[in-house]
Motif scaffolding. Structure first.
Motif, PDB file in Angstrom:
ATOM      1  N   GLU A  15     -90.690  63.811-131.910  1.00  0.00           N
ATOM      2  CA  GLU A  15     -91.445  65.064-131.879  1.00  0.00           C
ATOM      3  C   GLU A  15     -90.995  66.011-130.780  1.00  0.00           C
ATOM      4  O   GLU A  15     -91.524  67.111-130.663  1.00  0.00           O
ATOM      5  CB  GLU A  15     -92.940  64.766-131.674  1.00  0.00           C
ATOM      6  CG  GLU A  15     -93.501  63.855-132.735  1.00  0.00           C
ATOM      7  CD  GLU A  15     -94.865  63.302-132.389  1.00  0.00           C
ATOM      8  OE1 GLU A  15     -95.632  63.043-133.322  1.00  0.00           O
ATOM      9  OE2 GLU A  15     -95.164  63.130-131.185  1.00  0.00           O
TER      10      GLU A  15
ATOM     11  N   ARG B 273     -94.235  56.742-125.712  1.00  0.00           N
ATOM     12  CA  ARG B 273     -93.734  57.948-125.037  1.00  0.00           C
ATOM     13  C   ARG B 273     -92.278  58.214-125.407  1.00  0.00           C
ATOM     14  O   ARG B 273     -91.891  59.352-125.665  1.00  0.00           O
ATOM     15  CB  ARG B 273     -93.888  57.809-123.530  1.00  0.00           C
ATOM     16  CG  ARG B 273     -95.325  57.858-123.085  1.00  0.00           C
ATOM     17  CD  ARG B 273     -95.430  57.609-121.613  1.00  0.00           C
ATOM     18  NE  ARG B 273     -96.823  57.655-121.209  1.00  0.00           N
ATOM     19  CZ  ARG B 273     -97.249  57.270-120.035  1.00  0.00           C
ATOM     20  NH1 ARG B 273     -96.396  56.817-119.127  1.00  0.00           N
ATOM     21  NH2 ARG B 273     -98.524  57.336-119.738  1.00  0.00           N
TER      22      ARG B 273
ATOM     23  N   ARG C 256     -91.703  65.584-127.822  1.00  0.00           N
ATOM     24  CA  ARG C 256     -92.888  65.626-126.972  1.00  0.00           C
ATOM     25  C   ARG C 256     -92.593  64.942-125.645  1.00  0.00           C
ATOM     26  O   ARG C 256     -92.312  63.749-125.613  1.00  0.00           O
ATOM     27  CB  ARG C 256     -94.022  64.904-127.683  1.00  0.00           C
ATOM     28  CG  ARG C 256     -95.301  64.813-126.889  1.00  0.00           C
ATOM     29  CD  ARG C 256     -96.289  63.905-127.570  1.00  0.00           C
ATOM     30  NE  ARG C 256     -96.781  64.474-128.814  1.00  0.00           N
ATOM     31  CZ  ARG C 256     -97.935  64.148-129.351  1.00  0.00           C
ATOM     32  NH1 ARG C 256     -98.703  63.251-128.797  1.00  0.00           N
ATOM     33  NH2 ARG C 256     -98.319  64.704-130.471  1.00  0.00           N
TER      34      ARG C 256
ATOM     35  N   PRO D 282     -96.826  62.715-121.064  1.00  0.00           N
ATOM     36  CA  PRO D 282     -97.831  63.398-120.267  1.00  0.00           C
ATOM     37  C   PRO D 282     -97.672  63.089-118.787  1.00  0.00           C
ATOM     38  O   PRO D 282     -97.536  61.929-118.417  1.00  0.00           O
ATOM     39  CB  PRO D 282     -99.160  62.884-120.801  1.00  0.00           C
ATOM     40  CG  PRO D 282     -98.839  61.763-121.715  1.00  0.00           C
ATOM     41  CD  PRO D 282     -97.373  61.750-121.973  1.00  0.00           C
TER      42      PRO D 282
ATOM     43  N   ARG E 278     -99.288  55.287-132.796  1.00  0.00           N
ATOM     44  CA  ARG E 278     -99.975  56.095-131.783  1.00  0.00           C
ATOM     45  C   ARG E 278    -101.491  55.929-131.886  1.00  0.00           C
ATOM     46  O   ARG E 278    -102.184  55.803-130.873  1.00  0.00           O
ATOM     47  CB  ARG E 278     -99.611  57.566-131.938  1.00  0.00           C
ATOM     48  CG  ARG E 278    -100.412  58.455-130.966  1.00  0.00           C
ATOM     49  CD  ARG E 278    -100.052  59.915-131.077  1.00  0.00           C
ATOM     50  NE  ARG E 278     -98.785  60.107-130.391  1.00  0.00           N
ATOM     51  CZ  ARG E 278     -97.718  60.711-130.915  1.00  0.00           C
ATOM     52  NH1 ARG E 278     -97.756  61.185-132.137  1.00  0.00           N
ATOM     53  NH2 ARG E 278     -96.626  60.841-130.209  1.00  0.00           N
TER      54      ARG E 278
ATOM     55  N   ARG F 264     -92.162  59.638-138.806  1.00  0.00           N
ATOM     56  CA  ARG F 264     -93.398  60.295-138.342  1.00  0.00           C
ATOM     57  C   ARG F 264     -94.638  59.518-138.771  1.00  0.00           C
ATOM     58  O   ARG F 264     -95.605  59.407-138.014  1.00  0.00           O
ATOM     59  CB  ARG F 264     -93.441  61.731-138.836  1.00  0.00           C
ATOM     60  CG  ARG F 264     -92.514  62.650-138.052  1.00  0.00           C
ATOM     61  CD  ARG F 264     -92.705  64.114-138.429  1.00  0.00           C
ATOM     62  NE  ARG F 264     -92.065  64.452-139.679  1.00  0.00           N
ATOM     63  CZ  ARG F 264     -90.766  64.758-139.810  1.00  0.00           C
ATOM     64  NH1 ARG F 264     -89.985  64.790-138.762  1.00  0.00           N
ATOM     65  NH2 ARG F 264     -90.268  65.045-141.003  1.00  0.00           N
TER      66      ARG F 264
ATOM     67  N   GLY G  30     -92.237  59.402-129.034  1.00  0.00           N
ATOM     68  CA  GLY G  30     -92.755  60.770-129.134  1.00  0.00           C
ATOM     69  C   GLY G  30     -91.723  61.789-128.692  1.00  0.00           C
ATOM     70  O   GLY G  30     -91.564  62.837-129.319  1.00  0.00           O
ATOM     71  N   ALA G  31     -91.019  61.478-127.621  1.00  0.00           N
ATOM     72  CA  ALA G  31     -89.973  62.388-127.136  1.00  0.00           C
ATOM     73  C   ALA G  31     -88.844  62.489-128.161  1.00  0.00           C
ATOM     74  O   ALA G  31     -88.325  63.574-128.427  1.00  0.00           O
ATOM     75  CB  ALA G  31     -89.441  61.913-125.791  1.00  0.00           C
TER      76      ALA G  31
END
Length: 144
Positions: free
Chosen positions: A129, A122, A131, A134, A90, A83, A125-126
């Motif tokens: 997190e 991206r 996430r 976008p 990021r 993280r 992040g996926a």
């Protein structure tokens, strides 16, 4: 992946003996990502750390290495470190895209280096997190 193994091995063989002072940092990105894709997370992290300059807080190279390192740490169970590296990567990528993408240069990165870093961001992040990418952000924005 099997078809790429000879190419990956040849690249590693070429870059592994290079002196760290003259080692081209950009070359660690494909080697690190290659090892990550092979699920050899320790070796991927080693490649990234080998070329990372802790003083570099603005280049696409530094951001990309941190992002690959973050994914490698995560896969190795080092969640907090993952993280931390992801956040640092990021920050650099998002800052660049907020300022606007331009043609770039060999020092901080060309436009395609930044787009590549964003794609990996991206993915990371996926992974780290949960996430999703976008939906409204283009992969390759127009150049200034």
């Amino acid at each position: 992946m099997e078809q790429l193994r000879p190419l990956g091995a040849a690249a590693e063989k070429h870059f592994l003996p290079q002196d760290l002072k003259t080692f081209p940092g950009w070359a660690a990105i494909p080697a690190g990502l290659w090892r990550y894709r092979l699920e050899d997370y320790d070796k991927a992290a080693e490649w990234c750390r080998r070329s990372m300059d802790e003083r570099d807080k603005t280049s696409a190279q530094a951001a990309t290495l941190r992002i690959i390192l973050a994914m490698s740490f995560y896969q190795s169970g080092q969640k907090d470190e993952a993280r931390s590296q992801l956040a640092r990567g990021r920050e650099v990528v998002e800052s660049k895209f907020k300022r606007g993408l331009d043609r770039g240069n060999g020092s901080l990165g060309s436009w395609y280096d930044w787009v590549f870093a964003r794609i990996l961001l991206r993915e990371a992040g996926a992974l780290i997190e949960g996430r999703p990418p976008p939906a409204d952000s283009p992969a390759a924005p127009s150049l200034k």
